[in-house]
Motif scaffolding. Structure first.
Motif, PDB file in Angstrom:
ATOM      1  N   ILE A  75      -2.958 -15.797   0.131  1.00  0.00           N
ATOM      2  CA  ILE A  75      -1.954 -14.878  -0.315  1.00  0.00           C
ATOM      3  C   ILE A  75      -2.796 -13.518  -0.831  1.00  0.00           C
ATOM      4  N   ARG A  76      -2.446 -12.196  -0.457  1.00  0.00           N
ATOM      5  CA  ARG A  76      -3.176 -11.231  -1.066  1.00  0.00           C
ATOM      6  C   ARG A  76      -2.337 -10.077  -1.490  1.00  0.00           C
ATOM      7  N   LEU A  77      -2.705  -9.429  -2.951  1.00  0.00           N
ATOM      8  CA  LEU A  77      -2.018  -8.497  -3.410  1.00  0.00           C
ATOM      9  C   LEU A  77      -2.681  -7.205  -3.633  1.00  0.00           C
ATOM     10  N   ASP A  78      -2.359  -6.072  -2.857  1.00  0.00           N
ATOM     11  CA  ASP A  78      -3.300  -4.884  -3.086  1.00  0.00           C
ATOM     12  C   ASP A  78      -2.485  -3.959  -3.939  1.00  0.00           C
ATOM     13  N   SER A  79      -2.982  -3.304  -4.989  1.00  0.00           N
ATOM     14  CA  SER A  79      -2.172  -2.096  -5.618  1.00  0.00           C
ATOM     15  C   SER A  79      -3.308  -0.952  -5.669  1.00  0.00           C
ATOM     16  N   SER A  80      -2.632   0.074  -5.065  1.00  0.00           N
ATOM     17  CA  SER A  80      -3.574   1.134  -5.045  1.00  0.00           C
ATOM     18  C   SER A  80      -2.911   2.369  -6.047  1.00  0.00           C
ATOM     19  N   SER A  81      -3.855   3.165  -6.368  1.00  0.00           N
ATOM     20  CA  SER A  81      -3.471   4.215  -7.482  1.00  0.00           C
ATOM     21  C   SER A  81      -2.633   5.288  -6.506  1.00  0.00           C
ATOM     22  N   GLU A  82      -2.734   5.459  -5.400  1.00  0.00           N
ATOM     23  CA  GLU A  82      -1.989   6.265  -4.478  1.00  0.00           C
ATOM     24  C   GLU A  82      -0.981   5.686  -3.643  1.00  0.00           C
ATOM     25  N   ASP A  83       0.211   6.356  -3.159  1.00  0.00           N
ATOM     26  CA  ASP A  83       1.063   5.734  -2.350  1.00  0.00           C
ATOM     27  C   ASP A  83       0.302   5.843  -0.657  1.00  0.00           C
ATOM     28  N   VAL A  84      -0.067   4.610  -0.478  1.00  0.00           N
ATOM     29  CA  VAL A  84      -0.631   4.585   1.061  1.00  0.00           C
ATOM     30  C   VAL A  84      -0.332   3.503   2.177  1.00  0.00           C
ATOM     31  N   PHE A  85       0.568   2.530   1.408  1.00  0.00           N
ATOM     32  CA  PHE A  85       0.944   1.404   2.375  1.00  0.00           C
ATOM     33  C   PHE A  85       2.437   1.654   2.971  1.00  0.00           C
ATOM     34  N   VAL A  86       2.484   1.734   4.244  1.00  0.00           N
ATOM     35  CA  VAL A  86       3.797   1.963   4.929  1.00  0.00           C
ATOM     36  C   VAL A  86       4.591   0.607   4.937  1.00  0.00           C
ATOM     37  N   ASN A  87       5.985   0.554   4.652  1.00  0.00           N
ATOM     38  CA  ASN A  87       6.727  -0.457   4.819  1.00  0.00           C
ATOM     39  C   ASN A  87       7.761  -0.442   6.130  1.00  0.00           C
ATOM     40  N   ASN A  88       8.504  -1.226   6.166  1.00  0.00           N
ATOM     41  CA  ASN A  88       9.442  -1.511   7.421  1.00  0.00           C
ATOM     42  C   ASN A  88      10.351  -0.276   7.564  1.00  0.00           C
ATOM     43  N   ASP A  89      10.559   0.530   6.563  1.00  0.00           N
ATOM     44  CA  ASP A  89      11.395   1.727   6.596  1.00  0.00           C
ATOM     45  C   ASP A  89      10.506   2.761   6.707  1.00  0.00           C
ATOM     46  N   LEU A  90       9.398   2.724   6.992  1.00  0.00           N
ATOM     47  CA  LEU A  90       8.501   3.921   7.016  1.00  0.00           C
ATOM     48  C   LEU A  90       8.328   4.666   5.894  1.00  0.00           C
ATOM     49  N   GLU A  91       8.508   4.160   5.037  1.00  0.00           N
ATOM     50  CA  GLU A  91       8.323   4.665   3.727  1.00  0.00           C
ATOM     51  C   GLU A  91       6.953   4.141   2.845  1.00  0.00           C
TER      52      GLU A  91
END
Length: 383
Positions: free
Chosen positions: A351-367
């Motif tokens: 299980i991996r948790l990544d937390s970035s200083s910027e918004d870069v990860f896309v979710n299922n709502d394409l946000e």
């Protein structure tokens, strides 16, 4: 971040696999008759990957006429390997070697997506399945010379999944280097001290040197703790314009220092440590990670990787961890991993948790947002 070059080389795979199998058979025959020092080893791995809060599939992008103009890929960490969605392949790793009293060689071949990612650097656009290919000479009991292409001496993690505790890799590993080509000298200094000096191609150019520049490496070790240094120019020092006239250009100079080590806190508890800093004419990265691992039985070990990683200038955008207006970015990652042994097979839930200083990860709502939670189940067989 390292560029991935995809190639189609089925014929090469079949031919070289047959050659390696033949070498293994020859080695076995010699071992029975003369105690031959030929060896044959390797690994096979595959995995399943899913995001808890990220996009798990590719989404086509259409223009106003309904024609596809691109694709939004499945969301993944900005580190190398284990980034494909669903059931996916790692690599086949085949290693043939010979160990003589004074001289020997290693031929290390890789096939599959992980292998392609690992040998991306050289030659450009050509099939390449060579992970390592080197010869060595034991000049004395305390000095060994190695000539050819070998995996890097920097960092805690390596390319082969059999030698890593975590299946997914860290950001520090992913930024590299992965491998070097050149000549190195290893020295056993006695009393648990060791040293290494190397003359190398620019970073990750393992088959050719297009720049005409050399890099240099050094290592000082004591009882499993290592300080590593890499430096050298990384680009062309002569550039021509459209008329053929010489254009002055600044050659990028890389400097990296790295600490890799670990301690047996008890018989069942190990703590690994890695810290690195790299600068290439103002742009670079730095990070640190801890690797605590607890052996709970003869067949199961649980471990954690906690990593902080930051980039400056152009590195942030390339890495996919995000960057601000100045090109700076950072990420904090926690990876909980189990290793379950079944003979030569290792089952690795993660299980991996990544937390970035910027918004870069896309979710299922394409946000986009700044965090990603994901799960990996890998199977690694070593032989």
């Amino acid at each position: 971040m390292k560029t991935i070059i995809h190639t189609n080389y089925i014929k090469n795979i079949i031919l070289l696999a047959i050659m390696l199998v033949g070498t293994a058979s020859f080695a076995q025959d010699d071992e029975e008759e003369e105690g031959s020092k030929f060896s044959f080893s390797g690994s096979v791995d595959a995995y399943y990957r899913a995001n808890f809060n990220g996009l798990n599939k590719e989404v086509p992008v259409l223009d106003t006429a309904g024609d596809q103009i691109g694709v939004i890929p499945a969301t993944a960490p900005g580190s190398s390997f284990a980034n494909d969605p669903g059931f996916a392949l790692g690599m086949v790793n085949l290693i043939a070697g010979y160990e003589g009293d004074k001289v020997g060689f290693v031929a290390d071949l890789v096939f599959g997506p992980r292998g392609e990612d690992a040998v991306f650097g050289s030659p450009f656009g050509s099939p390449n399945i060579v992970n390592q290919l080197y010869v060595y000479w034991n000049v004395s009991e305390s000095t060994t010379l190695t000539f050819g292409n070998f995996n890097t001496f920097l960092g805690y993690e390596v390319i082969s999944p059999t030698a890593n505790f975590n299946y997914s890799t860290s950001y520090m590993f992913s930024y590299g280097p992965f491998s070097h080509a050149g000549l190195k000298a290893d020295f056993d200094l006695g009393n648990d001290w060791s040293a290494m000096l190397a003359v190398l191609n620019p970073t990750d150019f393992t088959d050719i040197n297009p720049f005409g520049e050399l890099s240099f490496g050094a290592q000082l070790g004591y009882s499993g703790q290592y300080i590593n240094v890499l430096f050298g120019k990384q680009g062309f020092n002569e550039v021509l314009d459209g008329t053929g006239a010489l254009v002055d250009t600044d050659v990028k100079s890389l400097f990296q220092i790295d600490y890799t080590g670990g301690f047996d806190v008890s018989d069942d508890f190990f703590l690994g440590i890695n810290a690195t800093y790299q600068d290439t004419d103002g742009a670079g990265f730095y990070g640190a990670a801890l690797y605590p691992q607890l052996k709970t039985s003869e067949t199961f070990t649980i471990g954690l990787r906690g990593e902080y990683f930051a980039t400056s200038e152009f590195f942030g955008d390339i890495a996919g961890i995000g960057s601000d207006a100045d090109g700076d970015g950072s990420v904090f990652t926690v990876t909980l991993t189990g290793n379950a042994k079944v003979g030569d097979l290792t089952i690795i839930p993660e299980i991996r948790l990544d937390s970035s200083s910027e918004d870069v990860f896309v979710n299922n709502d394409l946000e986009v947002n700044g965090s990603l939670a994901s799960f990996v189940l890998a199977a690694v067989y070593g032989f």
